[in-house]
Design a protein around this motif. Structure first.
Motif, PDB file in Angstrom:
ATOM      1  N   LEU A 147       0.863  -1.177   0.000  1.00 20.12           N
ATOM      2  CA  LEU A 147       0.000   0.000   0.000  1.00 20.12           C
ATOM      3  C   LEU A 147       0.898   1.224   0.000  1.00 20.12           C
ATOM      4  N   SER A 148       0.826   2.013  -1.072  1.00 12.73           N
ATOM      5  CA  SER A 148       1.574   3.261  -1.151  1.00 12.73           C
ATOM      6  C   SER A 148       0.643   4.391  -0.716  1.00 12.73           C
ATOM      7  N   CYS A 149       1.041   5.151   0.314  1.00 15.82           N
ATOM      8  CA  CYS A 149       0.075   6.039   0.957  1.00 15.82           C
ATOM      9  C   CYS A 149       0.789   7.067   1.837  1.00 15.82           C
ATOM     10  N   ASP A 150       0.019   8.010   2.351  1.00 14.96           N
ATOM     11  CA  ASP A 150       0.533   8.872   3.415  1.00 14.96           C
ATOM     12  C   ASP A 150       0.525   8.143   4.751  1.00 14.96           C
ATOM     13  N   GLY A 151      -0.357   7.149   4.865  1.00  9.60           N
ATOM     14  CA  GLY A 151      -0.441   6.381   6.093  1.00  9.60           C
ATOM     15  C   GLY A 151      -1.655   5.484   6.093  1.00  9.60           C
ATOM     16  N   CYS A 152      -1.913   4.868   7.253  1.00  9.67           N
ATOM     17  CA  CYS A 152      -3.056   3.977   7.407  1.00  9.67           C
ATOM     18  C   CYS A 152      -3.385   3.923   8.886  1.00  9.67           C
ATOM     19  N   LEU A 153      -4.647   3.675   9.209  1.00 11.00           N
ATOM     20  CA  LEU A 153      -5.032   3.643  10.617  1.00 11.00           C
ATOM     21  C   LEU A 153      -6.033   2.533  10.895  1.00 11.00           C
ATOM     22  N   VAL A 154      -6.067   2.130  12.159  1.00 14.46           N
ATOM     23  CA  VAL A 154      -7.090   1.217  12.673  1.00 14.46           C
ATOM     24  C   VAL A 154      -7.847   1.981  13.747  1.00 14.46           C
ATOM     25  N   LEU A 179     -13.926  -2.938  13.733  1.00 17.59           N
ATOM     26  CA  LEU A 179     -12.853  -1.967  13.638  1.00 17.59           C
ATOM     27  C   LEU A 179     -12.757  -1.471  12.204  1.00 17.59           C
ATOM     28  N   ALA A 180     -12.344  -0.228  12.034  1.00 13.10           N
ATOM     29  CA  ALA A 180     -12.156   0.337  10.700  1.00 13.10           C
ATOM     30  C   ALA A 180     -10.674   0.337  10.352  1.00 13.10           C
ATOM     31  N   LEU A 181     -10.351  -0.210   9.177  1.00 12.43           N
ATOM     32  CA  LEU A 181      -9.000  -0.143   8.624  1.00 12.43           C
ATOM     33  C   LEU A 181      -9.067   0.831   7.464  1.00 12.43           C
ATOM     34  N   THR A 182      -8.450   2.000   7.632  1.00 15.10           N
ATOM     35  CA  THR A 182      -8.665   3.109   6.704  1.00 15.10           C
ATOM     36  C   THR A 182      -7.348   3.660   6.198  1.00 15.10           C
ATOM     37  N   PRO A 183      -7.169   3.723   4.863  1.00 14.75           N
ATOM     38  CA  PRO A 183      -5.945   4.327   4.328  1.00 14.75           C
ATOM     39  C   PRO A 183      -6.005   5.848   4.408  1.00 14.75           C
ATOM     40  N   ILE A 184      -4.841   6.473   4.460  1.00 11.83           N
ATOM     41  CA  ILE A 184      -4.735   7.927   4.456  1.00 11.83           C
ATOM     42  C   ILE A 184      -4.050   8.329   3.151  1.00 11.83           C
ATOM     43  N   SER A 185      -4.820   8.956   2.260  1.00  7.97           N
ATOM     44  CA  SER A 185      -4.306   9.401   0.956  1.00  7.97           C
ATOM     45  C   SER A 185      -3.612   8.261   0.217  1.00  7.97           C
ATOM     46  N   ALA A 186      -4.359   7.202  -0.033  1.00  7.06           N
ATOM     47  CA  ALA A 186      -3.791   6.049  -0.734  1.00  7.06           C
ATOM     48  C   ALA A 186      -3.466   6.419  -2.178  1.00  7.06           C
ATOM     49  N   PHE A 187      -2.265   6.039  -2.630  1.00  5.56           N
ATOM     50  CA  PHE A 187      -1.854   6.261  -4.020  1.00  5.56           C
ATOM     51  C   PHE A 187      -2.013   4.983  -4.843  1.00  5.56           C
ATOM     52  N   ARG A 188      -1.517   3.880  -4.306  1.00  3.49           N
ATOM     53  CA  ARG A 188      -1.742   2.580  -4.927  1.00  3.49           C
ATOM     54  C   ARG A 188      -1.956   1.545  -3.832  1.00  3.49           C
ATOM     55  N   PRO A 189      -2.944   0.646  -3.939  1.00  2.79           N
ATOM     56  CA  PRO A 189      -3.988   0.594  -4.971  1.00  2.79           C
ATOM     57  C   PRO A 189      -4.871   1.842  -4.918  1.00  2.79           C
TER      58      PRO A 189
END
Length: 261
Positions: A147-154, A179-189
């Motif tokens: 996952l290419s991104c600014d980040g990710c959170l649970v 629980l929520a698994l949420t990307p932060i500004s995902a680039f890929r995918p």
């Protein structure tokens, strides 16, 4: 026939943020209702914003004293309206919301392990201008190899209306056991929008290219820099209690937020 004597009033402790209005409220309420140290309190009254509520809950992880918040800050989603009148009656008739924190175990690039608890969310964030690259494993099964991104959170249900919502994650009812698994500004995918997981899920993040793309991990306000891997799970054995005025429960607030304009 003898009459039962009324139940004694609960012993209250008052804590407040540094904001002047919160400090003023603390002094006024303590003078009016009396105050005891937090260790001796039946109920802790937190005065400030949502940050003060989280700070109070963290400070009472061992005692697990119920916390009744009143808004004397900027954001008060976790707080009741402020009013000096009828505080004991409001507490006596308040409805209880029980929440369970997440545990974050973070391994740094040097192999050190640091542990923190999060009431809202555990988040991983890039530390430099370059995007983070993360591998995500759920319950021992790899779900995203990169996952290419600014980040990710649970996020917990209680935290789903905080950073998670700002990152376009879903709002979760408190009794959903999700629980929520949420990307932060995902680039890929590029089209991945996150996932909803069982509250029993164990999530592992492995940082790819950590030397080139350093990542920090945060459990609420506890941060670990330059992590190599992070595991997240719910601590069902820790139960924290927040008190909300009758008819204005946290669950109702979460429901109303889903229909807000």
């Amino acid at each position: 026939m003898s009459q039962q004597s009324p139940a004694p009033a609960p012993a209250l402790a008052f804590v407040a943020s540094d904001r002047p209005e919160a400090q003023f409220a603390r002094a006024a309420l303590a003078a009016r209702y009396g105050a005891v140290p937090e260790a001796d309190a039946d109920v802790i009254v937190a005065l400030g914003g949502d940050g003060q509520m989280l700070e109070t809950l963290h400070a009472n992880l061992r005692r697990r004293t119920p916390v009744y918040g009143m808004n004397r800050g900027s954001v008060g989603f976790l707080m009741n309206d402020y009013d000096e009148e009828d505080l004991l009656e409001r507490i006596a008739t308040a409805e209880r919301t029980v929440i369970h924190p997440l545990q974050m175990d973070a391994w740094t690039e040097t192999g050190e392990v640091q542990t923190g608890l999060a009431i809202n969310e555990v988040s991983l964030l890039r530390q430099t201008r370059q995007s983070a690259k993360l591998k995500i494993t759920v319950d021992g099964r790899m779900r995203l190899d990169e996952l290419s991104c600014d980040g990710c959170l649970v996020a917990t249900p209680a935290g789903s209306t905080a950073y998670n919502l700002s990152a376009h994650g879903p709002i979760i009812p408190l009794d959903a056991h999700i629980l929520a698994l949420t990307p932060i500004s995902a680039f890929r995918p590029r089209r991945w929008r996150g996932a909803l997981l069982s509250h029993q899920a164990r999530v592992r993040f492995d940082v790819l290219e950590p030397d080139k793309r350093p990542v920090s991990a945060t459990a609420d306000n506890f941060e670990v820099r330059r992590v190599a891997a992070v595991e997240v799970r719910e601590r069902r054995d820790i139960a924290l209690t927040m008190l909300f005025d009758a008819g204005r429960t946290f669950g109702e607030r979460v429901m109303a937020e889903q229909f807000a304009n």
